[in-house]
Design an enzyme around this catalytic site. Structure first.
Site, PDB file in Angstrom:
ATOM      1  N   SER A  89      -3.551  -2.064  -7.289  1.00 54.13           N
ATOM      2  CA  SER A  89      -2.185  -1.778  -7.787  1.00 54.13           C
ATOM      3  C   SER A  89      -2.148  -1.453  -9.262  1.00 54.13           C
ATOM      4  O   SER A  89      -1.276  -1.907  -9.991  1.00 54.13           O
ATOM      5  CB  SER A  89      -1.255  -2.974  -7.547  1.00 54.13           C
ATOM      6  OG  SER A  89      -1.125  -3.207  -6.192  1.00 54.13           O
ATOM      7  N   SER A 102      -6.195   2.282  -3.002  1.00 55.45           N
ATOM      8  CA  SER A 102      -5.832   2.530  -1.603  1.00 55.45           C
ATOM      9  C   SER A 102      -6.514   3.786  -1.066  1.00 55.45           C
ATOM     10  O   SER A 102      -7.032   3.788   0.048  1.00 55.45           O
ATOM     11  CB  SER A 102      -4.317   2.606  -1.438  1.00 55.45           C
ATOM     12  OG  SER A 102      -3.772   3.553  -2.303  1.00 55.45           O
ATOM     13  N   ASP A 156      -4.946  11.676  -4.659  1.00 55.08           N
ATOM     14  CA  ASP A 156      -5.875  10.548  -4.724  1.00 55.08           C
ATOM     15  C   ASP A 156      -7.036  10.758  -3.758  1.00 55.08           C
ATOM     16  O   ASP A 156      -8.203  10.516  -4.090  1.00 55.08           O
ATOM     17  CB  ASP A 156      -5.138   9.248  -4.393  1.00 55.08           C
ATOM     18  CG  ASP A 156      -3.910   9.066  -5.268  1.00 55.08           C
ATOM     19  OD1 ASP A 156      -3.822   9.757  -6.297  1.00 55.08           O
ATOM     20  OD2 ASP A 156      -3.037   8.251  -4.923  1.00 55.08           O
TER      21      ASP A 156
HETATM   22  C1  GLA Z   1       0.137   8.568  -6.922  1.00 60.10           C
HETATM   23  C2  GLA Z   1       0.131   9.384  -5.639  1.00 60.10           C
HETATM   24  C3  GLA Z   1      -0.411  10.788  -5.879  1.00 60.10           C
HETATM   25  C4  GLA Z   1       0.250  11.470  -7.071  1.00 60.10           C
HETATM   26  C5  GLA Z   1       0.306  10.527  -8.272  1.00 60.10           C
HETATM   27  C6  GLA Z   1       1.120  11.077  -9.410  1.00 60.10           C
HETATM   28  O1  GLA Z   1      -1.165   8.324  -7.324  1.00 60.10           O
HETATM   29  O2  GLA Z   1      -0.618   8.741  -4.655  1.00 60.10           O
HETATM   30  O3  GLA Z   1      -0.291  11.555  -4.711  1.00 60.10           O
HETATM   31  O4  GLA Z   1       1.522  11.925  -6.727  1.00 60.10           O
HETATM   32  O5  GLA Z   1       0.835   9.254  -7.932  1.00 60.10           O
HETATM   33  O6  GLA Z   1       0.556  12.252  -9.894  1.00 60.10           O
END
Ligand code: GLA
Length: 372
Positions: free
Chosen positions: A116, A122, A166
């Site tokens: 987090s 994740s 991500d």
């Molecule tokens: C989180 C989300 C991503 C992206 C970022 C902000 O990490 O999982 O998909 O949107 O925020 O850029």
């Protein structure tokens, strides 16, 4: 990993996969607006060892927190709030939805990605399990499908309407390289990290929870695109947006201003990197933070303080929040030979200013998800 698996379950693991966390370097909340992002996969990862078993029950054991979870392959319907195994169950369900038969398995996992915090623990968990399940099920998927399964798990099972950043970063990272992703064309390539620089990561020590505020931001962006009559905010330049200001509710305008500004900064930042112009790149990182604070409202006081402090520390090039926001981490691009001292000074100054004890660390760019 294989020996701890054997020790815990008394059987041999047949597959081990490792998937890194990521840092978002430039391009905040642009992924689900079909924009571009510069990110990096880091030397903090989730490693999973697994083996098939008979029956329908999967058993997971987290070696770090000493926690066991079991679930039945036929009864994945109800996610329990805050349960780390949701990400695994979500991944299993997405394989099933695509018509693949997932065998029952036992798995041990070990993570070094802070939770987090904004480093995508994740996605690291999802990508490690996608690789493991793929092997156990006798499949061979390409990176796009691997990423989409992880994102769908997050969107459909966990309920966070996140983009693909991500997962793509976790899959496509390379040592010493950034990942440049275009989320419209899904073209991804690596870009060298400038010589003589290092990334420092510092947690502001306020935990973030992405689900609600993240989804709200996404809705505001989609509303802006709809009113502007475009498929996604990727189709709008900062100039076009400013010219259409009166058409939009104020909040949607501000959210869109951040996104189109970020997409613009990613292009300018990529050009600056190609030209070896670190000053410009650093300035763009600070501008990105300004935009988060003032337009997207996904920064918080502690993140702002951290980035302001960065500007006073020798060796700084640029700094900004990284990832979803609302807490979590800042990423700093610094001169490599000053990076260690920079970490100490930053943690020190931050504690003096806020009373919060943080740890600033140097993160290096690592290889994307792979089998061991
Ligand atoms: C989180 C989300 C991503 C992206 C970022 C902000 O990490 O999982 O998909 O949107 O925020 O850029």
């Amino acid at each position: 990993m294989k020996s701890s698996f054997k020790k815990h379950f008394g059987i041999e693991a047949t597959v081990v996969a490792k998937a890194p966390g990521r840092l978002e370097i430039l391009g905040n909340h642009t992924d689900y607006n079909e924009g571009t992002v510069l990110s990096v996969a880091v030397d903090r990862a989730m490693t999973v060892a697994a083996a098939k078993v008979d029956g329908k029950t999967c058993e997971l054991y987290d070696l770090v927190i000493d926690s066991t979870k079991t679930f039945d392959l036929d009864k994945l319907d109800n996610p329990t709030k805050g349960d780390w195994s949701n990400y695994v169950k979500g991944v299993v369900q997405e394989f099933q939805k695509r018509g693949y038969t997932v065998p029952a398995f036992k798995a041990t996992l070990k993570g070094t990605v802070p939770l987090s915090a904004g480093m995508s623990s994740s996605a690291a968990l999802e990508m490690a399990f996608v690789l493991v399940i793929e092997k156990l099920a006798g499949l061979s998927l390409d990176w796009k499908n691997r990423a989409l399964i992880g994102q769908a798990a997050e969107n459909n099972y966990v309920g966070a309407k996140t983009g693909l950043l991500d997962q793509v970063s976790s899959l496509m990272g390379k040592e010493n390289q950034l990942v440049y992703s275009d989320f419209r064309s899904l073209q991804v390539h690596n870009v060298p990290i400038p010589a003589g620089t290092a990334f420092v990561v510092a947690n502001c020590m306020v935990k973030h929870n992405l689900t609600n505020e993240y989804n709200e931001r996404r809705e505001a962006c989609e509303l802006a695109a709809k009113i502007l009559g475009v498929k996604a905010l990727r189709d709008v330049t900062p100039e076009q947006l400013k010219a259409a200001k009166d058409k939009l509710p104020e909040v949607a305008y501000l959210r869109a201003l951040h996104v189109v500004g970020e997409i613009d900064r990613v292009e300018k930042g990529s050009q600056a990197l190609a030209a070896g112009d670190l000053d410009t790149f650093g300035r763009l990182m600070f501008e990105s933070q300004y935009s988060s604070t003032n337009y997207f409202d996904n920064s918080i006081k502690e993140l702002d303080i951290m980035v302001e402090l960065a500007k006073t520390i020798p060796g700084h090039i640029g700094a900004r929040l990284s990832g979803g926001g609302f807490g979590g981490i800042t990423v700093h691009l610094v001169k490599a030979d000053q990076a260690e001292q920079y970490c100490k000074t930053l943690a020190d100054l931050y504690q003096k200013k806020t009373g919060l004890k943080t740890e600033a660390m140097i993160c290096t760019a690592a290889q994307g998800a792979h089998y061991l």
